[in-house]
Design a protein around this motif. Structure first.
Motif, PDB file in Angstrom:
ATOM      1  N   ARG A   1     -38.886  52.421  32.615  1.00  0.00           N
ATOM      2  CA  ARG A   1     -38.646  53.207  31.401  1.00  0.00           C
ATOM      3  C   ARG A   1     -39.410  52.640  30.224  1.00  0.00           C
ATOM      4  NH1 ARG A   1     -32.622  52.218  30.968  1.00  0.00           N
ATOM      5  NH2 ARG A   1     -33.520  50.227  31.560  1.00  0.00           N
TER       6      ARG A   1
ATOM      7  N   LEU B   1     -30.257  41.716  29.801  1.00  0.00           N
ATOM      8  CA  LEU B   1     -30.635  42.821  28.896  1.00  0.00           C
ATOM      9  C   LEU B   1     -30.754  44.155  29.614  1.00  0.00           C
ATOM     10  CD1 LEU B   1     -33.180  42.263  26.086  1.00  0.00           C
ATOM     11  CD2 LEU B   1     -30.708  42.026  26.114  1.00  0.00           C
TER      12      LEU B   1
ATOM     13  N   GLY C   1     -36.952  53.600  37.263  1.00  0.00           N
ATOM     14  CA  GLY C   1     -37.386  52.326  36.721  1.00  0.00           C
ATOM     15  C   GLY C   1     -38.586  52.541  35.817  1.00  0.00           C
TER      16      GLY C   1
ATOM     17  N   ASN D   1     -33.166  42.605  35.010  1.00  0.00           N
ATOM     18  CA  ASN D   1     -34.576  42.397  34.642  1.00  0.00           C
ATOM     19  C   ASN D   1     -34.862  43.100  33.323  1.00  0.00           C
ATOM     20  OD1 ASN D   1     -37.252  41.601  34.807  1.00  0.00           O
ATOM     21  ND2 ASN D   1     -37.839  43.530  35.767  1.00  0.00           N
TER      22      ASN D   1
ATOM     23  N   ILE E   1     -41.342  43.777  32.442  1.00  0.00           N
ATOM     24  CA  ILE E   1     -41.773  45.071  32.940  1.00  0.00           C
ATOM     25  C   ILE E   1     -42.877  44.993  33.994  1.00  0.00           C
ATOM     26  CG2 ILE E   1     -41.039  46.406  30.923  1.00  0.00           C
ATOM     27  CD1 ILE E   1     -43.878  46.272  29.884  1.00  0.00           C
TER      28      ILE E   1
HETATM   29  P1  GDP Z   1     -37.162  49.110  32.164  1.00  0.00           P
HETATM   30  O1  GDP Z   1     -38.566  49.184  31.703  1.00  0.00           O
HETATM   31  O2  GDP Z   1     -36.679  50.423  32.685  1.00  0.00           O
HETATM   32  O3  GDP Z   1     -36.933  48.009  33.146  1.00  0.00           O
HETATM   33  O4  GDP Z   1     -36.246  48.797  30.865  1.00  0.00           O
HETATM   34  P2  GDP Z   1     -35.760  47.415  30.230  1.00  0.00           P
HETATM   35  O5  GDP Z   1     -34.409  47.567  29.727  1.00  0.00           O
HETATM   36  O6  GDP Z   1     -35.968  46.268  31.168  1.00  0.00           O
HETATM   37  O7  GDP Z   1     -36.712  47.244  28.993  1.00  0.00           O
HETATM   38  C1  GDP Z   1     -38.103  47.042  29.138  1.00  0.00           C
HETATM   39  C2  GDP Z   1     -38.591  45.944  28.237  1.00  0.00           C
HETATM   40  O8  GDP Z   1     -38.293  46.238  26.885  1.00  0.00           O
HETATM   41  C3  GDP Z   1     -37.927  44.594  28.479  1.00  0.00           C
HETATM   42  O9  GDP Z   1     -38.557  43.868  29.499  1.00  0.00           O
HETATM   43  C4  GDP Z   1     -38.074  43.931  27.139  1.00  0.00           C
HETATM   44  O10 GDP Z   1     -39.315  43.296  27.032  1.00  0.00           O
HETATM   45  C5  GDP Z   1     -38.029  45.080  26.157  1.00  0.00           C
HETATM   46  N1  GDP Z   1     -36.689  45.134  25.560  1.00  0.00           N
HETATM   47  C6  GDP Z   1     -35.584  45.749  26.065  1.00  0.00           C
HETATM   48  N2  GDP Z   1     -34.520  45.532  25.264  1.00  0.00           N
HETATM   49  C7  GDP Z   1     -34.948  44.779  24.245  1.00  0.00           C
HETATM   50  C8  GDP Z   1     -34.321  44.198  23.083  1.00  0.00           C
HETATM   51  O11 GDP Z   1     -33.121  44.329  22.828  1.00  0.00           O
HETATM   52  N3  GDP Z   1     -35.110  43.466  22.247  1.00  0.00           N
HETATM   53  C9  GDP Z   1     -36.454  43.266  22.491  1.00  0.00           C
HETATM   54  N4  GDP Z   1     -37.144  42.530  21.646  1.00  0.00           N
HETATM   55  N5  GDP Z   1     -37.068  43.794  23.555  1.00  0.00           N
HETATM   56  C10 GDP Z   1     -36.340  44.524  24.424  1.00  0.00           C
END
Ligand code: GDP
Ligand code: MN
Length: 385
Positions: free
Chosen positions: A57, A208, A55, A195, A127
């Motif tokens: 990332r 997403l 998690g 999330n 995040i």
């Molecule tokens: P995690 O940190 O491993 O949980 O990865 P996530 O896929 O949740 O991505 C982390 C954060 O990056 C998200 O909470 C979003 O704020 C941002 N993020 C991820 N994908 C997108 C996207 O397609 N567009 C935008 N604007 N932000 C994104």
């Protein structure tokens, strides 16, 4: 078993949850090709996401936006090969960049206390969800679900309104929750999380990110899910243990434990801690009588540089102590143990085992406390107290 985000997204999509399309790539050039394709299809940019079993990332720099195929290639070159929580990124997901208005959290876990699946939602997704849980737990809403009835429409809608004041969005979120509940049972998940679940400026509700952990005990009846296992993304010692039919979980300590039976393995780890040591692993060689398993277990334990002492704790029932003893002797003939070993065995064929071990120059104990004390002392480089 952990799934990668892209695999979890595919599954969620199959269950009818709105998830953006995307493709995985192993090289920056492949990322560029996908980004070009998405640009031709009208995407204004792409998001490039590290696919590792960890998690956070985003915070680690493993999730990045790129406006053009050029930038996508450059960003991919940075993410591919980077380390996130000790795991190397070999694969990235490339998806059209979503435009985000709000970020929520939706997940199911199995709660041991209520013995039910619990739906958790929060309008403060993104995040920093761990911080939200720690500092403002009132922003996280929970509902334990009676598995006889499942998640009922009115319950889901009530949870939808915890996320959105807008009726259409609350309904869309409720639909996501019900489909996610179906996913939990459909794949045998012990945990599933979206999330963020976002809203965009068009008002649509979209997943997403996706995290899905499948209960290992469900894999036999979900072959298609078991086939998704990515051994290259798992700890090599755990992969080897699985192949050898051992139940093994790597831990942080110095006492390598080799035990028969999960209950005794837990009790052994408790006792190691009680006497001031730290177990290097949980290892259950199972109830079988097979010297080969013991050899495999010792291979895995000795391959771990942090291990300073090895502790055998065998209670012979179906497991025969002489088989275990033979395994230990065979292993030491095949490769060096490098660290001291303390052996405790009692029960079926104990006498034979002691003979085998004594002949090979090992000492065999029958008292569990004594054995654990010695192993802990040896793991600290000293003699037994
Ligand atoms: P995690 O940190 O491993 O949980 O990865 P996530 O896929 O949740 O991505 C982390 C954060 O990056 C998200 O909470 C979003 O704020 C941002 N993020 C991820 N994908 C997108 C996207 O397609 N567009 C935008 N604007 N932000 C994104
Ligand atoms: Mn996330």
């Amino acid at each position: 078993m952990n799934l990668h985000e892209y695999q979890a997204r595919d599954i969620l999509r199959r269950y009818g949850i709105p998830v953006p399309e995307g493709e995985v790539a192993k090289t920056p050039a492949e990322v560029r090709t996908i980004a070009e394709k998405l640009a031709r299809a009208g995407a204004s940019g792409v998001v490039i996401k590290a696919q590792v079993h960890a998690g956070g990332r985003g915070k680690a720099g493993g999730v990045k936006l790129a406006k053009s195929p050029d930038e996508a290639e450059a960003v991919a070159a940075k993410i591919l090969g980077m380390q996130i929580k000790g795991l190397t990124v070999h694969l990235v997901l490339v998806a059209p960049a979503a435009e985000i208005k709000t970020e929520s959290y939706v997940g199911f876990i199995v709660d041991r206390v209520t013995q039910r699946p619990v739906l958790m939602v929060s309008p403060a997704g993104g995040i920093d969800i761990e911080e939200v849980a720690a500092k403002t737990p009132d922003k996280i809403h929970q509902l334990a679900i009676d598995p006889r009835f499942g998640l009922l429409p009115h319950q889901a809608l009530a949870m939808g309104f915890k996320l959105y004041a807008d009726v259409a969005q609350a309904r869309a979120a409720a639909e996501v929750m019900q489909r996610l509940y179906a996913t939990v049972y459909g794949v045998g998940a012990s945990l599933v999380e979206i999330n963020p679940l976002i809203t965009n400026s068009a008002g649509a509700v979209v997943a997403l990110d996706a995290k899905l952990v499948v209960d290992d005990n469900e894999l036999d009846r979900h072959e298609e899910i078991a086939a998704l296992r990515d051994s290259t993304a798992e700890d090599p010692s755990e992969v080897r243990a699985r192949e050898a039919g051992l139940t093994f979980i790597k831990l942080e300590g110095k006492v390598g434990c080799c035990v028969n039976g999960a209950g005794l393995a837990m009790a052994t780890m408790d006792l190691v801690k009680f006497y001031g040591g730290e177990p290097a692993n949980f290892l259950d060689i199972g109830g079988s009588s097979n010297p080969q398993k013991v050899v495999a277990a010792l291979q895995i334990i000795t391959a771990e540089p942090a291990v300073r002492a090895i502790l055998f704790n065998i209670f012979g029932g179906i497991t025969r102590c002489d088989d275990v003893a033979n395994g230990i002797v065979q292993a030491t003939q095949a490769f060096p143990l490098k660290v001291p070993i303390v052996i405790r065995l009692t029960g079926t064929n104990e006498k034979e085992a002691v003979q085998i071990l004594t002949k090979a120059g090992f000492q065999a104990l029958t008292d569990m406390d004594e054995a654990v004390k010695q192993a802990v002392a040896k793991s600290k480089g000293g003699a037994a107290a």
